[in-house]
Write a protein that holds these residues in place. Structure first.
Motif, mmCIF file in Angstrom:
data_model
loop_
_atom_site.group_PDB
_atom_site.id
_atom_site.type_symbol
_atom_site.label_atom_id
_atom_site.label_comp_id
_atom_site.label_asym_id
_atom_site.label_seq_id
_atom_site.Cartn_x
_atom_site.Cartn_y
_atom_site.Cartn_z
ATOM 1 N N ILE A 180 0.845 -1.186 0.000
ATOM 2 C CA ILE A 180 0.000 0.000 0.000
ATOM 3 C C ILE A 180 0.882 1.239 0.000
ATOM 4 N N SER A 181 0.552 2.148 -0.826
ATOM 5 C CA SER A 181 1.235 3.425 -0.783
ATOM 6 C C SER A 181 0.632 4.227 0.355
ATOM 7 N N ILE A 182 1.470 4.616 1.281
ATOM 8 C CA ILE A 182 0.879 5.369 2.376
ATOM 9 C C ILE A 182 1.107 6.852 2.153
ATOM 10 N N ASN A 183 0.190 7.412 1.484
ATOM 11 C CA ASN A 183 0.266 8.834 1.235
ATOM 12 C C ASN A 183 -1.132 9.354 1.481
ATOM 13 N N LYS A 184 -1.253 10.622 1.549
ATOM 14 C CA LYS A 184 -2.608 11.150 1.704
ATOM 15 C C LYS A 184 -2.934 11.984 0.479
ATOM 16 N N LYS A 185 -4.052 11.738 -0.044
ATOM 17 C CA LYS A 185 -4.435 12.401 -1.273
ATOM 18 C C LYS A 185 -5.602 13.302 -0.953
ATOM 19 N N ALA A 217 -3.916 26.055 -2.491
ATOM 20 C CA ALA A 217 -4.824 25.006 -2.943
ATOM 21 C C ALA A 217 -4.378 23.689 -2.314
ATOM 22 N N PRO A 218 -5.325 22.807 -1.965
ATOM 23 C CA PRO A 218 -4.901 21.524 -1.392
ATOM 24 C C PRO A 218 -4.104 20.722 -2.426
ATOM 25 N N ALA A 219 -3.041 20.090 -1.954
ATOM 26 C CA ALA A 219 -2.212 19.294 -2.851
ATOM 27 C C ALA A 219 -2.951 18.028 -3.255
ATOM 28 N N ASN A 220 -2.576 17.462 -4.388
ATOM 29 C CA ASN A 220 -3.179 16.206 -4.827
ATOM 30 C C ASN A 220 -2.610 15.026 -4.047
ATOM 31 N N MET A 221 -1.400 15.208 -3.553
ATOM 32 C CA MET A 221 -0.737 14.101 -2.877
ATOM 33 C C MET A 221 0.266 14.689 -1.910
ATOM 34 N N GLU A 222 0.362 14.075 -0.733
ATOM 35 C CA GLU A 222 1.366 14.548 0.210
ATOM 36 C C GLU A 222 2.132 13.377 0.788
ATOM 37 N N GLY A 223 3.329 13.658 1.214
ATOM 38 C CA GLY A 223 4.130 12.624 1.839
ATOM 39 C C GLY A 223 5.267 13.279 2.582
ATOM 40 N N HIS A 253 6.129 6.921 -5.648
ATOM 41 C CA HIS A 253 4.673 6.968 -5.828
ATOM 42 C C HIS A 253 4.075 8.298 -5.378
ATOM 43 N N ILE A 254 4.814 9.022 -4.556
ATOM 44 C CA ILE A 254 4.312 10.333 -4.124
ATOM 45 C C ILE A 254 4.377 11.334 -5.289
ATOM 46 N N ILE A 255 5.493 11.327 -5.984
ATOM 47 C CA ILE A 255 5.697 12.378 -6.990
ATOM 48 C C ILE A 255 5.327 11.913 -8.407
ATOM 49 N N ASN A 256 4.993 10.645 -8.534
ATOM 50 C CA ASN A 256 4.661 10.120 -9.856
ATOM 51 C C ASN A 256 3.506 10.909 -10.481
ATOM 52 N N GLY A 257 3.725 11.425 -11.660
ATOM 53 C CA GLY A 257 2.682 12.170 -12.360
ATOM 54 C C GLY A 257 2.552 13.621 -11.908
#
Lengths: 198, 353
Positions: free
Chosen positions: B75-80, B148-154, B170-174
């Motif tokens: 599991i990618s543990i990031n918050k989206k 603006a809220p980020a799409n992904m954080e880590g 996986h955090i910065i992908n895309g």
């Protein structure tokens, strides 16, 4: 610039899914995967479990769009989320993991209990066919598939399986089908075997 | 003609008008015949549906492999924050998301119904308190510059004094843009310089001399494998504030016996991806990558030796310092953390959908 993703309306997605259009299925699959991934991963699941739940959700949708009278009573996204949530809760319950979901999402949940119970019935049939075909063995299973699914003619089947003529192939198909019928209709359903144990 | 052939011909529309009407009269008159036909029809329909579902499944597996196959199995543990876009208008949702994970842990790990419900109640209060705190935060926040809220954080941490930092791929992908921030650092742009999707690693550079001129990174990547049972700790950003977690190194392999990873008994949460894993002396021995289920205090970290190898293989040895004596050695944990703190970052990723 990369090619923009296929943007479709809900009913275009449903129509594409109904007729098995791979391009539409791809677009649909990509569109809602993260939604379900998030749901499962945030609620004790792995990404593998999320994949299973998501694919099962799409199957539920597929089974529904195949019904002639099917009408989507909510947004597609709401439907997918609601079904996935229900399936995942069921899975957690099965594993004995009591779990709490966020209350504030309740408002966006559609009632999909009938859609999911239709799926549960169909899933049993699917398993029954799986078991029956496995029990049937080869070459019978392939022969039955070739005739009923691939729609090969008896001549083609005779040639493929090395029978001397179409009549011979027909006899074989008959025998295979009788055996399949027996195992399909004689295999007790889950409920029946539970009753028997009591 | 056998009955089954007749059934097939009827179902396939291969009977003539007369034959069809004969067939239908017989269905109406002969119950045994009708039952046999219905059985046949049911079986063939089940076969066809079975085939359709099989086909759909294999189509989906192909799509999944193609579109998401590169994703780590862990599991990618990031918050989206996209979650907020989908499910709610306020940050309350995000707060309860994180806390529900905690509730789940309690419910699963605590035997006995009574005890479980007690603990849930207790945590429920915390949940409320923290939600209120966030509401406060939102109100106060209106006076500050609003991002603006980020799409992904880590999380991320520094590799050397030149501004190179490392996080999970996986955090910065895309990503279209990546920012880092922490208590002592205002939101600053970072750019991706190296990636290793296999190990789920990405190296970024903070290209701002003003920010990095006084850097003195107190740790470096350890070139050794750490032993099972060693005490380890991590610092990361599962939320806006730095969170400390400690435990022991519990296995020399990670998910699915992957020997590029350690397993650690540290509860890691969404947002912890990219956090440094440190040993007692303050050497970086790994990078937190994921966990198997949220219900276990189990995390996985990419081993530092694998990170070193990956950087080396890409001909980029100069982007990290090596063999540095950890400056935090021998210090009290809280003092160690004070030293390390400025070099661990919250990473914010923006994507244009």
């Amino acid at each position: 610039m990369s090619k923009p993703n296929l943007q479709l309306t809900d009913s275009q997605y449903l129509q594409g899914l109904r007729v098995g259009n791979n391009e539409v299925l791809t677009a649909l699959y990509k569109k809602y995967y993260n939604l379900v991934l998030k749901l499962v991963v945030n609620n004790s699941g792995t990404s593998e479990a999320a994949k299973d739940v998501y694919q099962e959700t799409i199957i539920v949708l597929y089974e529904n769009v195949k019904k002639p009278q099917f009408e989507l009573n909510c947004q597609l996204q709401t439907f997918i989320y609601s079904v996935a949530k229900r399936l995942w809760l069921k899975q957690l319950k099965k594993n004995g993991q009591t779990f709490l979901f966020r209350e504030d999402e309740e408002g966006e949940i559609a009632d999909v209990s009938e859609d999911v119970s239709l799926h549960e019935q169909k899933e049993k049939d699917f398993e029954k066919v799986n078991q029956s075909l496995a029990k049937l063995g080869e070459p019978c299973a392939t022969l039955i598939r070739d005739f009923y699914i691939t729609k090969l003619s008896m001549d083609e089947i005779a040639e493929k399986f090395g029978y001397t003529n179409a009549d011979n192939a027909k006899n074989q198909k008959y025998k295979c089908l009788q055996r399949l019928k027996k195992s399909f209709f004689d295999s007790p359903t889950v409920e029946q075997s539970e009753i028997e144990r009591k | 003609m056998r009955n089954t052939d007749l059934f097939d011909n009827y179902l396939n529309g291969n009977l003539g008008t007369q034959e069809t009407s004969d067939f239908e009269s017989r269905l109406a008159a002969d119950e045994v015949f009708a039952n046999a036909f219905n059985e046949h029809k049911t079986l063939i329909a089940a076969l066809k549906e079975h085939n359709e579902i099989e086909k759909l499944k294999s189509q989906m597996n192909l799509i999944h492999e193609k579109e998401f196959g590169g994703d780590a199995k862990v599991i990618s543990i990031n918050k989206k924050d996209s979650f907020i876009r989908h499910y709610g208008k306020t940050a309350l949702v995000a707060a309860s998301t994180a806390l529900i994970v905690v509730l789940g842990t309690v419910a699963v790990l605590t035997p006995g119904v009574q005890q479980t419900s007690n603990q849930i109640t207790e945590l429920g209060l915390k949940l409320k308190a923290s939600n209120e705190a966030i509401v406060e935060g939102i109100k106060e926040g209106s006076q500050k510059p609003v991002h603006a809220p980020a799409n992904m954080e880590g999380s991320a941490f520094a590799l050397n004094n030149a501004g190179y930092i490392i996080t999970s791929y996986h955090i910065i992908n895309g990503a279209d843009s990546v920012f880092v921030e922490n208590k002592g650092l205002e939101r600053t742009l970072a750019k991706v310089v190296l990636t290793d999707p296999r190990l789920d690693l990405a190296v970024l550079k903070i290209d701002n001399k003003e920010v990095t001129k006084n850097w003195n990174v107190p740790f470096s990547l350890s070139g050794k494998t750490t032993d099972i049972g060693e005490k380890v700790f991590t610092l990361g950003y599962p939320r806006k504030d730095m969170v400390y977690g400690e435990g022991a190194l519990s296995s020399l392999s990670g998910y699915s016996n992957d020997t590029t990873m350690y397993q650690v008994s540290i509860p890691v949460n969404p947002g912890n991806s990219g956090s440094p894993l440190l040993d007692d002396q303050g050497n970086v021995i790994g990078l937190i990558r994921g966990k198997v289920t949220s219900a276990e205090a189990t995390g996985f970290a990419v081993k530092s030796i694998e990170i070193i190898r990956s950087i080396h293989d890409q001909g980029a040895d100069s982007i990290r310092t090596s063999g540095k004596k950890p400056m935090a050695k021998g210090l009290k944990r809280s003092d160690q953390i004070k030293r390390i703190n400025p070099y661990v970052f919250n990473i914010l990723v923006y994507k244009n959908d």
